[in-house]
Write an enzyme that holds these catalytic residues in place. Structure first.
Site, PDB file in Angstrom:
ATOM      1  CB  CYS A  89     -11.535  11.468  10.434  1.00 45.66           C
ATOM      2  SG  CYS A  89     -12.321  10.296   9.302  1.00 45.66           S
ATOM      3  N   GLY A 135       0.874  -1.107  -0.168  1.00 49.06           N
ATOM      4  CA  GLY A 135      -0.047  -0.037  -0.047  1.00 49.06           C
ATOM      5  C   GLY A 135       1.038   1.197  -0.042  1.00 49.06           C
ATOM      6  CB  CYS A 136       3.654   2.117  -2.116  1.00 48.13           C
ATOM      7  SG  CYS A 136       3.125   2.185  -3.860  1.00 48.13           S
ATOM      8  N   GLY A 137       0.803   3.922  -1.547  1.00 42.01           N
ATOM      9  CA  GLY A 137       0.232   5.242  -2.008  1.00 42.01           C
ATOM     10  C   GLY A 137       0.912   5.942  -2.947  1.00 42.01           C
ATOM     11  N   GLY A 155       3.755   7.206  -3.072  1.00 41.63           N
ATOM     12  CA  GLY A 155       5.523   6.930  -2.881  1.00 41.63           C
ATOM     13  C   GLY A 155       6.319   7.930  -2.020  1.00 41.63           C
TER      14      GLY A 155
END
Length: 388
Positions: A369, A183-185, A187
């Protein structure tokens, strides 16, 4: 006719507020102060229609969002309202859960959005493939979409850099070592680790994220990206990193996720994880419901039960070490994201395809959130898992 029922519900809420207070102007014009018995969030609400209470009773947190969108309630600071409810969650959480046919329909819908391989790709597209220009408008320059670590009054950029540094240190790697990021998004962790000599393989299911990361890091030796499901990872790595990926997996797939980490690690290797937890004492009730975020923002997602996750890690030969909780940092991260998001919206810097309803949804999501972290029902942790 239903007014006495809603007034009794208000009375019940009053009894459930042990910390903090709620100043409520009711549809009748009466103003009531609920709670006020001990220090806590000081929330204010104008309840413009009893229909808002009906939506809350029938559809839980999703109904409360629909009521806000319809203008049936308003608050000068909804974050304080969410913090008040989550801070008094033992007594008030039941007020925010759907019931009856609504809950059944939500459970069926949520089951259909579960994170098997094709479901994961669909759910990731829904949230992350909104467009890189959308996220660029309000995230930091490294495109971190996870909690920073604030230690003082530093900038969001510096606090995000501190988070990435802490994660890299947890991998216990040296230049030349291989790291897998699940799950690197876009980067940011891959960039840091590659810049410091590691060989990093970042995996994602988002075509938008992969394209962005490959373009941005094309000059970084040791950085590579692929569209790969974590269940399909092959090979062995010196370390694994995964930043706020576990929440996207879903409870049914926690064993697969932790087994994938264990398979990828060499013996003695370290996995650095950051994830969001839900209060263990209330977790089962939360997991049985389908909340506003799961319905409108992140289908298929579920926050983590620390006790259950820890037990599964042990079953996979992963030793749980060096846990650090920093929920207050996430609240501040969300506050700053919301400021940046609002500034982008006011300046018309959000992509033109997103209408006012979409912008309101995301503004509400960020406030919702933040209130959860400020109230303590949710927390964020970093841990190190060591392969036995």
């Amino acid at each position: 006719m239903l007014t006495p029922l809603f007034e009794r519900r208000i009375d019940r809420m009053n009894r459930g507020i042990a910390e903090g207070s709620l100043t409520a102007r009711l549809p009748s014009g009466e103003t009531r102060v609920l709670g006020g018995r001990a220090a806590g969030p000081a929330a204010v609400i104008e309840l413009r229609s009893w229909r808002a209470m009906l939506r809350l009773a029938l559809d839980g947190s999703s109904g409360w969002y629909a009521a806000w969108l319809a203008g049936e309630w308003a608050s000068p600071d909804p974050v304080q309202l969410f913090a008040l409810f989550t801070g008094n969650r033992a007594a008030l959480a039941v007020e925010a859960r759907a019931m009856g046919p609504s809950l059944l329909a939500k459970r069926v819908w949520h089951w259909l959005r579960r994170n098997h391989r094709s479901g994961s790709r669909r759910n990731i597209r829904f949230h992350y493939d909104l467009g890189n220009d959308f996220y660029e408008a309000w995230l930091d320059s490294r495109m971190n979409y996870s909690s920073a670590i604030f230690r003082g009054a530093e900038s969001l950029e510096d606090a995000q850099a501190a988070k990435l540094r802490a994660m890299l240190e947890r991998t216990a790697t040296a230049p030349g070592d291989k790291i897998l990021e699940i799950g690197c998004g876009w980067g940011p962790f891959v960039e840091l680790a590659a810049r410091e000599g590691r060989s990093v393989h970042g995996i994602t299911l988002s075509t938008e994220q992969k394209a962005y990361a490959e373009t941005r890091l094309s000059g970084h030796a040791g950085a590579r990206f692929s569209l790969t499901d974590y269940r399909d990872v092959t090979g062995t790595y010196d370390a694994v990193a995964s930043i706020e990926m576990a929440e996207a997996v879903g409870r049914r797939y926690w064993p697969d996720y932790l087994a994938a980490i264990a398979r990828a690690l060499k013996p003695g290797g370290h996995a650095a994880l950051q994830f969001i937890t839900y209060d263990d004492a209330m977790f089962e009730a939360y997991a049985a419901n389908v909340d506003f975020i799961q319905r409108h923002v992140f289908p298929g997602g579920l926050l983590i039960s620390e006790s259950a996750f820890r037990a599964l890690a042990a079953e996979n030969g992963l030793l749980w070490q060096d846990q650090v909780n920093f929920g207050a940092s996430y609240a501040e991260t969300l506050r700053q994201w919301r400021e940046r998001f609002d500034a982008a919206a006011d300046a018309d810097r959000l992509p033109a395809q997103f209408d006012a309803k979409f912008v309101d949804l995301w503004r509400y999501y960020l406030m919702y959130c933040e209130g959860g972290f400020r109230g303590g029902s949710i927390d964020v942790v970093q841990i190190t898992l060591v392969k036995d």
